[in-house]
Write a protein that holds these residues in place. Structure first.
Motif, PDB file in Angstrom:
ATOM      1  N   ARG A  29      -2.002  -5.524  -9.164  1.00  0.00           N
ATOM      2  CA  ARG A  29      -0.339  -5.492  -8.132  1.00  0.00           C
ATOM      3  C   ARG A  29       0.099  -4.391  -9.036  1.00  0.00           C
ATOM      4  O   ARG A  29       0.969  -3.470  -8.798  1.00  0.00           O
ATOM      5  N   ALA A  30       0.290  -4.432 -10.625  1.00  0.00           N
ATOM      6  CA  ALA A  30       1.465  -3.519 -10.822  1.00  0.00           C
ATOM      7  C   ALA A  30       0.532  -1.897 -11.225  1.00  0.00           C
ATOM      8  O   ALA A  30       1.568  -0.863 -10.618  1.00  0.00           O
ATOM      9  N   ILE A  31      -0.344  -1.951 -11.551  1.00  0.00           N
ATOM     10  CA  ILE A  31      -1.302  -0.400 -10.922  1.00  0.00           C
ATOM     11  C   ILE A  31      -1.326   0.154  -9.223  1.00  0.00           C
ATOM     12  O   ILE A  31      -0.421   1.035  -9.324  1.00  0.00           O
ATOM     13  N   GLU A  32      -1.652  -1.155  -8.725  1.00  0.00           N
ATOM     14  CA  GLU A  32      -1.564  -0.843  -7.343  1.00  0.00           C
ATOM     15  C   GLU A  32       0.288   0.119  -6.732  1.00  0.00           C
ATOM     16  O   GLU A  32       0.476   1.001  -5.927  1.00  0.00           O
ATOM     17  N   HIS A  33       1.065  -0.498  -7.537  1.00  0.00           N
ATOM     18  CA  HIS A  33       3.130  -0.333  -7.477  1.00  0.00           C
ATOM     19  C   HIS A  33       3.150   1.132  -8.024  1.00  0.00           C
ATOM     20  O   HIS A  33       3.586   1.580  -7.648  1.00  0.00           O
ATOM     21  N   ARG A  34       2.629   0.712  -9.318  1.00  0.00           N
ATOM     22  CA  ARG A  34       2.349   2.753  -9.475  1.00  0.00           C
ATOM     23  C   ARG A  34       1.393   4.085  -8.959  1.00  0.00           C
ATOM     24  O   ARG A  34       2.600   4.439  -8.461  1.00  0.00           O
ATOM     25  N   GLY A  35       0.604   3.573  -8.205  1.00  0.00           N
ATOM     26  CA  GLY A  35      -0.101   4.016  -7.847  1.00  0.00           C
ATOM     27  C   GLY A  35       0.634   4.390  -5.976  1.00  0.00           C
ATOM     28  O   GLY A  35       0.096   5.874  -5.646  1.00  0.00           O
ATOM     29  N   GLN A  41      -4.112   3.350  -2.154  1.00  0.00           N
ATOM     30  CA  GLN A  41      -3.650   1.635  -0.673  1.00  0.00           C
ATOM     31  C   GLN A  41      -4.338   0.525  -1.778  1.00  0.00           C
ATOM     32  O   GLN A  41      -5.434   0.733  -2.279  1.00  0.00           O
ATOM     33  N   PRO A  42      -3.419  -0.260  -1.388  1.00  0.00           N
ATOM     34  CA  PRO A  42      -3.238  -1.860  -2.233  1.00  0.00           C
ATOM     35  C   PRO A  42      -4.444  -2.730  -1.727  1.00  0.00           C
ATOM     36  O   PRO A  42      -4.719  -2.021  -0.455  1.00  0.00           O
ATOM     37  N   ILE A  43      -5.240  -3.326  -2.772  1.00  0.00           N
ATOM     38  CA  ILE A  43      -5.736  -3.853  -2.252  1.00  0.00           C
ATOM     39  C   ILE A  43      -6.178  -4.938  -0.998  1.00  0.00           C
ATOM     40  O   ILE A  43      -4.186  -5.586  -1.802  1.00  0.00           O
ATOM     41  N   THR A  44      -6.616  -5.411  -0.907  1.00  0.00           N
ATOM     42  CA  THR A  44      -5.483  -6.327   0.282  1.00  0.00           C
ATOM     43  C   THR A  44      -6.777  -7.851  -0.204  1.00  0.00           C
ATOM     44  O   THR A  44      -7.136  -8.423  -0.619  1.00  0.00           O
ATOM     45  N   HIS A  45      -5.058  -8.880  -0.311  1.00  0.00           N
ATOM     46  CA  HIS A  45      -5.491  -9.885  -1.865  1.00  0.00           C
ATOM     47  C   HIS A  45      -5.313 -11.013   0.165  1.00  0.00           C
ATOM     48  O   HIS A  45      -4.484 -10.635   0.257  1.00  0.00           O
ATOM     49  N   ALA A  46      -6.227 -11.850  -0.321  1.00  0.00           N
ATOM     50  CA  ALA A  46      -6.144 -12.694   0.199  1.00  0.00           C
ATOM     51  C   ALA A  46      -4.842 -13.808   0.397  1.00  0.00           C
ATOM     52  O   ALA A  46      -4.380 -14.107   1.978  1.00  0.00           O
ATOM     53  N   SER A  47      -4.632 -14.603  -0.434  1.00  0.00           N
ATOM     54  CA  SER A  47      -3.481 -15.125  -0.423  1.00  0.00           C
ATOM     55  C   SER A  47      -1.998 -14.629   0.408  1.00  0.00           C
ATOM     56  O   SER A  47      -1.381 -14.963   0.547  1.00  0.00           O
ATOM     57  N   GLU A  48      -2.208 -12.720  -0.020  1.00  0.00           N
ATOM     58  CA  GLU A  48      -1.009 -12.287   0.372  1.00  0.00           C
ATOM     59  C   GLU A  48      -0.992 -12.201   1.727  1.00  0.00           C
ATOM     60  O   GLU A  48       0.189 -10.898   2.603  1.00  0.00           O
ATOM     61  N   GLU A  49      -1.696 -11.933   2.546  1.00  0.00           N
ATOM     62  CA  GLU A  49      -1.998 -11.267   3.768  1.00  0.00           C
ATOM     63  C   GLU A  49      -0.973 -12.410   4.887  1.00  0.00           C
ATOM     64  O   GLU A  49      -0.058 -12.007   5.935  1.00  0.00           O
ATOM     65  N   THR A  50      -0.708 -13.891   4.063  1.00  0.00           N
ATOM     66  CA  THR A  50       0.478 -14.812   5.404  1.00  0.00           C
ATOM     67  C   THR A  50       1.664 -14.324   4.910  1.00  0.00           C
ATOM     68  O   THR A  50       2.767 -14.312   5.462  1.00  0.00           O
TER      69      THR A  50
END
Length: 138
Positions: A29-35, A41-50
Motif C-alpha cells: 500500500r505504501a509503494i502504491e501510494h508513492r507510485g 495502478q493500485p493492486i486491487t485487494h479483496a478486502s478493500e473492494e467493499t
C-alpha cells in the motif's frame, strides 16, 4: 523518466513478498501510494473492494499530490530494490554470536518458529498461547 519510475514501481508491486503476519496491512500500500503520481495502478485487494466507496479514486489522489523530484524518487526505488534483494544483510554479515546470545541461545530460533506458526493459528490457539505466556511454569 517518469515512465521508468512507474515501471519500476509496478515491478516492485508484482514481486514484493506477501506479509503473512499482517495481511490486512501490506507494505505494498505504501509503494502504491508513492507510485500514484507516476500513474501506477493500485493492486486491487479483496478486502478493500467493499471500502472503495469511502475512499477517493486513484486519479483524484494523484492529481492532488505535488510533483515529485525524479532524482529523489529514483533513489527511493533503488532503496526498495536493495531491501528486496537483501543487499545489507549480505554486505554487513552478522556474527553467529549475535543470533545465539549466551543468556538465551535458542531465543531467535523459537521466535522464528512462532512467527511461522502465527498465521496458521486459530483464534483459540492464539488465546491459549497468550495465556501461557502470562503463567510461569516452573
Amino acid at each position: 523518466m517518469t515512465t521508468t519510475i512507474a515501471k519500476q514501481y509496478t515491478r516492485l508491486l508484482a514481486i514484493w513478498p506477501k506479509d503473512a503476519l499482517r495481511p490486512n496491512l501490506p507494505f505494498t500500500r505504501a509503494i502504491e501510494h508513492r507510485g500514484l503520481p507516476f500513474g501506477v495502478q493500485p493492486i486491487t485487494h479483496a478486502s478493500e473492494e467493499t471500502s472503495k466507496s469511502n475512499t477517493a479514486a486513484p486519479s483524484q489522489l494523484s492529481s492532488s499530490l505535488p510533483p515529485a523530484n525524479l532524482r529523489l524518487e529514483q533513489a527511493q526505488v533503488n532503496a526498495l530494490f536493495s531491501l528486496l534483494e537483501d543487499r545489507y544483510s549480505k554486505k554487513y554479515v552478522l556474527s553467529p554470536g549475535v543470533l545465539k546470545p549466551t543468556s538465551a541461545p535458542e531465543y531467535y530460533t523459537k521466535l522464528m518458529e512462532e512467527i511461522e506458526k502465527a498465521p496458521k493459528k486459530t483464534w483459540w490457539e492464539a488465546k491459549v498461547d497468550q495465556w501461557k505466556m502470562k503463567i510461569r511454569w516452573s
